[in-house]
Scaffold this motif. Sequence first.
Motif, PDB file in Angstrom:
ATOM      1  N   UNK A  43     -11.939 -15.683 -22.865  1.00  0.00           N
ATOM      2  CA  UNK A  43     -10.721 -16.434 -22.611  1.00  0.00           C
ATOM      3  C   UNK A  43     -10.206 -16.131 -21.204  1.00  0.00           C
ATOM      4  N   UNK A  44      -9.908 -17.186 -20.441  1.00  0.00           N
ATOM      5  CA  UNK A  44      -9.364 -17.046 -19.091  1.00  0.00           C
ATOM      6  C   UNK A  44      -7.843 -17.005 -19.176  1.00  0.00           C
ATOM      7  N   UNK A  45      -7.232 -16.021 -18.541  1.00  0.00           N
ATOM      8  CA  UNK A  45      -5.767 -15.940 -18.503  1.00  0.00           C
ATOM      9  C   UNK A  45      -5.231 -17.082 -17.648  1.00  0.00           C
ATOM     10  N   UNK A  46      -4.244 -17.785 -18.171  1.00  0.00           N
ATOM     11  CA  UNK A  46      -3.687 -18.935 -17.450  1.00  0.00           C
ATOM     12  C   UNK A  46      -2.215 -18.745 -17.086  1.00  0.00           C
ATOM     13  N   UNK A  47      -1.598 -17.707 -17.604  1.00  0.00           N
ATOM     14  CA  UNK A  47      -0.194 -17.466 -17.299  1.00  0.00           C
ATOM     15  C   UNK A  47       0.381 -16.436 -18.244  1.00  0.00           C
ATOM     16  N   UNK A  48       1.657 -16.103 -18.025  1.00  0.00           N
ATOM     17  CA  UNK A  48       2.390 -15.184 -18.891  1.00  0.00           C
ATOM     18  C   UNK A  48       3.503 -15.996 -19.549  1.00  0.00           C
ATOM     19  N   UNK A  49       3.510 -16.050 -20.856  1.00  0.00           N
ATOM     20  CA  UNK A  49       4.474 -16.880 -21.586  1.00  0.00           C
ATOM     21  C   UNK A  49       5.904 -16.545 -21.183  1.00  0.00           C
ATOM     22  N   UNK A  50       6.670 -17.576 -20.865  1.00  0.00           N
ATOM     23  CA  UNK A  50       8.070 -17.398 -20.524  1.00  0.00           C
ATOM     24  C   UNK A  50       8.329 -16.811 -19.154  1.00  0.00           C
ATOM     25  N   UNK A  51       7.296 -16.815 -18.305  1.00  0.00           N
ATOM     26  CA  UNK A  51       7.430 -16.184 -16.999  1.00  0.00           C
ATOM     27  C   UNK A  51       6.598 -16.925 -15.964  1.00  0.00           C
ATOM     28  N   UNK A  52       6.949 -16.741 -14.698  1.00  0.00           N
ATOM     29  CA  UNK A  52       6.147 -17.289 -13.606  1.00  0.00           C
ATOM     30  C   UNK A  52       5.183 -16.251 -13.035  1.00  0.00           C
ATOM     31  N   UNK A  53       5.222 -15.029 -13.577  1.00  0.00           N
ATOM     32  CA  UNK A  53       4.369 -13.986 -13.016  1.00  0.00           C
ATOM     33  C   UNK A  53       2.899 -14.251 -13.310  1.00  0.00           C
ATOM     34  N   UNK A  54       2.049 -13.713 -12.454  1.00  0.00           N
ATOM     35  CA  UNK A  54       0.603 -13.851 -12.614  1.00  0.00           C
ATOM     36  C   UNK A  54       0.124 -12.843 -13.653  1.00  0.00           C
TER      37      UNK A  54
END
Length: 102
Positions: A43-54
């Motif tokens: 699975x490729x990380x696409x974001x952090x839920x509820x956040x704009x952080x990488x």
Amino acid sequence: AMRIIVYFKLKAGASITDYENWAKTRDIPCVNALGSINGFTIHKATGVFGSDEKPEYDYFEIIDITTIDKFVADISTAEFQAAAAPFQEYADNPKFVLTEGL
């Protein structure tokens, strides 16, 4: 059943396209063919839920195995080691976390 969760960043300079092509065409089929594997996905990380952080990591692998002993035997063969060798070129200090369901 035991689940191993692997997380890692790609090494600096490693090609995302090359890694993902190798993962889809070689790594996933090769690992899923092992007798000790009940399922293997990446699975490729696409974001952090509820956040704009990488996300802190780029990829997560979910490896469902029958037993640790059978898994170790399967991945210890010369044939598997050769097939899996490219992983070392892509993954920067991967962590293999052993888990069990509650």
